[in-house]
Motif scaffolding. Structure first.
Motif, short mmCIF file in Angstrom:
data_model
loop_
_atom_site.label_atom_id
_atom_site.label_comp_id
_atom_site.label_asym_id
_atom_site.label_seq_id
_atom_site.Cartn_x
_atom_site.Cartn_y
_atom_site.Cartn_z
N ILE A 123 0.84 -1.18 0.00
CA ILE A 123 0.00 0.00 0.00
C ILE A 123 0.89 1.24 0.00
CG2 ILE A 123 -1.72 1.29 1.32
CD1 ILE A 123 -2.64 -1.36 2.49
N GLY A 124 0.49 2.24 -0.78
CA GLY A 124 1.27 3.47 -0.84
C GLY A 124 0.95 4.39 0.33
N ASP A 125 1.55 5.55 0.30
CA ASP A 125 1.32 6.54 1.34
C ASP A 125 -0.12 7.03 1.32
OD1 ASP A 125 3.98 6.33 2.02
OD2 ASP A 125 4.58 8.13 0.94
N THR A 148 -3.02 10.08 2.24
CA THR A 148 -3.22 11.50 2.48
C THR A 148 -3.81 11.65 3.88
OG1 THR A 148 -5.47 11.52 1.63
CG2 THR A 148 -3.68 11.91 0.03
N ALA A 149 -3.88 12.88 4.38
CA ALA A 149 -4.46 13.11 5.70
C ALA A 149 -5.91 12.65 5.74
CB ALA A 149 -4.34 14.58 6.08
N ASP A 150 -6.66 12.89 4.67
CA ASP A 150 -8.06 12.46 4.63
C ASP A 150 -8.17 10.94 4.64
OD1 ASP A 150 -9.02 15.08 4.62
OD2 ASP A 150 -9.09 15.19 2.43
N GLN A 151 -7.31 10.26 3.90
CA GLN A 151 -7.33 8.80 3.88
C GLN A 151 -6.92 8.23 5.24
OE1 GLN A 151 -4.62 8.34 0.61
NE2 GLN A 151 -6.27 7.93 -0.87
N ALA A 152 -5.92 8.85 5.87
CA ALA A 152 -5.48 8.41 7.19
C ALA A 152 -6.59 8.60 8.21
CB ALA A 152 -4.22 9.16 7.61
N ALA A 153 -7.32 9.70 8.10
CA ALA A 153 -8.44 9.96 9.01
C ALA A 153 -9.52 8.90 8.84
CB ALA A 153 -9.01 11.36 8.76
N ALA A 154 -9.85 8.58 7.61
CA ALA A 154 -10.87 7.56 7.35
C ALA A 154 -10.42 6.19 7.87
CB ALA A 154 -11.17 7.48 5.85
N ALA A 155 -9.15 5.87 7.68
CA ALA A 155 -8.63 4.57 8.11
C ALA A 155 -8.58 4.45 9.63
CB ALA A 155 -7.24 4.34 7.53
N SER A 156 -8.35 5.57 10.31
CA SER A 156 -8.21 5.53 11.78
C SER A 156 -9.49 5.90 12.51
CB SER A 156 -7.08 6.46 12.21
OG SER A 156 -7.40 7.81 11.92
N ILE A 178 1.42 10.08 4.53
CA ILE A 178 1.67 9.32 5.75
C ILE A 178 1.83 7.85 5.38
CG2 ILE A 178 0.74 8.71 8.02
CD1 ILE A 178 -1.19 11.30 7.19
N GLU A 179 2.91 7.25 5.83
CA GLU A 179 3.08 5.81 5.61
C GLU A 179 2.13 5.07 6.54
OE1 GLU A 179 7.10 4.39 5.82
OE2 GLU A 179 7.86 6.19 4.84
N PRO A 180 1.49 4.00 6.06
CA PRO A 180 0.57 3.23 6.91
C PRO A 180 1.21 2.76 8.22
CG PRO A 180 0.30 2.58 4.63
CD PRO A 180 1.49 3.50 4.68
N ALA A 181 2.49 2.40 8.19
CA ALA A 181 3.18 1.95 9.42
C ALA A 181 3.28 3.10 10.43
CB ALA A 181 4.56 1.42 9.08
N CYS A 182 3.46 4.31 9.94
CA CYS A 182 3.53 5.48 10.83
C CYS A 182 2.18 5.74 11.48
CB CYS A 182 3.99 6.72 10.06
SG CYS A 182 5.66 6.60 9.42
N LEU A 183 1.11 5.60 10.70
CA LEU A 183 -0.23 5.77 11.24
C LEU A 183 -0.53 4.72 12.29
CD1 LEU A 183 -2.96 7.27 11.13
CD2 LEU A 183 -3.65 5.65 9.34
#
Length: 75
Positions: free
Chosen positions: A2-4, A6-14, A43-48
């Motif tokens: 999975i690629g990096d 965005t802030a919106d994608q990270a928000a949805a995932a978390s 944001i890298e998924p591992a960082c999130l």
């Protein structure tokens, strides 16, 4: 792989608000990168995942130069 995100994608995932993600990026508690000044956060998924667990991501932990107070020599 999975690629990096965005802030919106990270928000949805978390399950968090995008502003919460952006504040964490701005204050450095969540590791991310910008290709240009004031550009889109990536944001890298591992960082999130590490941020959600309350930990530093692995590549940030390696570079940390913070010395715990208890390990400092008394002057």
């Amino acid at each position: 792989m999975i690629g990096d995100l965005t802030a919106d994608q990270a928000a949805a995932a978390s399950g968090r608000h995008p502003d919460t993600i952006r504040r964490a990026l701005a204050d450095g508690t969540l590791h991310g990168k910008q290709r240009t000044r004031k550009g889109r956060w990536l944001i890298e998924p591992a960082c999130l995942a590490a941020w959600e667990a309350g930990q530093l991501c692995s590549h940030r932990a390696e570079k940390s130069n913070v010395v715990p107070i208890g390990s400092r020599a008394a002057s």
